[in-house]
Write an enzyme that holds these catalytic residues in place. Structure first.
Site, PDB file in Angstrom:
ATOM      1  N   SER A  87      -7.796  -1.283  27.442  1.00 15.62           N
ATOM      2  CA  SER A  87      -8.793  -0.932  26.427  1.00 15.62           C
ATOM      3  C   SER A  87      -9.940  -0.220  27.249  1.00 15.62           C
ATOM      4  O   SER A  87      -9.092   0.765  28.105  1.00 15.62           O
ATOM      5  CB  SER A  87      -9.278  -2.235  25.508  1.00 15.62           C
ATOM      6  OG  SER A  87     -11.001  -1.416  25.294  1.00 15.62           O
ATOM      7  N   ASP A 201      -7.064  -0.364  19.485  1.00 16.33           N
ATOM      8  CA  ASP A 201      -7.286  -1.274  21.040  1.00 16.33           C
ATOM      9  C   ASP A 201      -6.536  -2.441  21.375  1.00 16.33           C
ATOM     10  O   ASP A 201      -5.760  -2.618  20.510  1.00 16.33           O
ATOM     11  CB  ASP A 201      -8.345  -1.914  20.697  1.00 16.33           C
ATOM     12  CG  ASP A 201      -8.854  -2.060  22.115  1.00 16.33           C
ATOM     13  OD1 ASP A 201      -8.574  -2.720  23.164  1.00 16.33           O
ATOM     14  OD2 ASP A 201     -10.433  -1.695  22.659  1.00 16.33           O
TER      15      ASP A 201
END
Length: 371
Positions: A87, A201
């Site tokens: 991320s 993600d």
């Protein structure tokens, strides 16, 4: 861009003539990015060995702390040989290895509550509230066509295949594409289409990618966990509509309950400000359920908090099974997942925490080349 799929496929699931997966969960039996007509795609740079590897965890706006942390490592002259990022950890780590940390820090420090909206290209037709194209354009201005294999050190961005749940390790190809896939928060950012996969993600499967660092055989793996305020979040509470918090503190005969000494301790310490915490806010108390806000937090807030809980639970399990050699936990109590305008505070906290922890490692003789 080629990638590796970290999963648990067995030989029984393989076709004739395919070799079993290599240790570490990599399927080396075939190149998933090779077209039928074209030549095999690159498998990326040579595998780094030895040195210090950083596993930069996810945490949305808290991730600006990674900038301060990397500054502290540079100041101590500790050379990082490999970075695995999830991320925002992939975003900061990628920019650092590309020599663009100054530009990223300048961008982060100039964000305010109002100008953040400038980069939010909202869309109601796509698979996310934000397409992410404006942010990608800003990244392209600084990084251009930089590829991961152009970097002088190892870099891996962790993403998730939203259709299969596979953990995807992006280790070569366009750097921007790898970072975008790694921070594509489901429901907020649109997924990134890549080689027939739909990537989101990486925190859904590996919030703090220690296992990725291990695969590159470093001497030391240092994890950076941004969710340090998780005390009590793993607690199981058997709740009833008839529970009385006040009555629970008093035994039926009026005597002090057997466990009240430690309950009282927790209650007293939860309202004290720690000198190491700049925000001076009290730690969440297990004994004070009234701290929960009564107002509605809205759809974005629900999504962010739900994702935070998922990330916390997964990180606990992954780190327990494959612990790092050392963990740095910046104390980011006063910074929420969406507080991107608090870069100044996050960077300062990350720098201070890393500087203190690095000094400990130097004193222990872990970093012989540090000065």
């Amino acid at each position: 861009m080629s990638y590796r799929v970290a999963n648990s496929e067995t030989e029984a699931a393989m076709g004739p003539g395919e070799a079993p997966a290599a240790p570490g969960g990599f399927d080396r039996s075939r190149d998933l990015t090779t077209s039928r007509a074209g030549p095999p795609a690159s498998r990326g740079p040579a595998k780094p060995r030895g040195g210090v590897a950083l596993a930069l965890g996810g945490g949305a706006a808290k991730g600006w702390a990674h900038i301060g942390l990397l500054r502290a490592f540079d100041e101590a002259k500790v050379r990082i040989t490999t970075i695995a990022g999830t991320s925002i950890g992939a975003l900061v780590g990628g920019c650092y290895l590309a020599g663009k940390l100054d530009e990223l820090e300048t961008f982060a420090r100039t964000l305010t509550r109002s100008n953040i909206l400038r980069y939010m290209d909202f869309s109601l037709r796509g698979a996310g509230l934000i397409s992410g194209q404006r942010l990608a354009t800003r990244l392209a201005e600084k990084l251009g066509s930089t590829c991961i294999e152009d970097l002088d050190r190892g870099f891996v961005a962790v993403a998730t295949d939203i259709r299969t749940g596979h953990e995807i390790w992006l280790h070569d190809g366009p750097l921007i594409e790898a970072m975008r896939a790694s921070y594509a928060l489901p429901g907020v950012f649109a997924p990134i289409r890549h080689n027939g996969r739909l990537l989101v993600d990486g925190a859904l499967v590996n919030p703090v990618p220690v296992s990725v660092c291990r695969a590159y055989e470093p001497d030391v793996v240092i994890a950076v966990d941004l969710n340090s305020e998780t005390f009590g979040r793993g607690t199981v509470i058997r709740s009833s509509h008839y529970d009385s918090h006040a009555a629970a503190a008093v035994a039926p005969d009026g005597a002090e309950p057997a466990a009240s000494w430690w309950l009282a301790f927790l209650h007293s310490t939860s309202h004290e400000s720690s000198p190491s915490r700049p925000d001076k806010r009290p730690i969440r108390s297990l004994l004070n359920p009234q701290v929960q806000p009564q107002s509605r937090i809205g759809l974005p807030g629900v999504m962010m908090e739900a994702f935070n809980i998922i990330q916390d639970r997964i990180a606990r399990a992954r780190l327990a099974g494959d612990p790092p050699d050392y963990t740095i936990r910046p104390k980011l109590y006063g910074i929420g997942l969406a507080d991107f305008h608090k870069a100044d505070e996050a960077i300062a906290i990350g720098y201070a925490e890393a500087k203190s922890r690095i000094r400990e490692l130097i004193d222990q003789g872990e970093f012989e080349t540090a000065v």
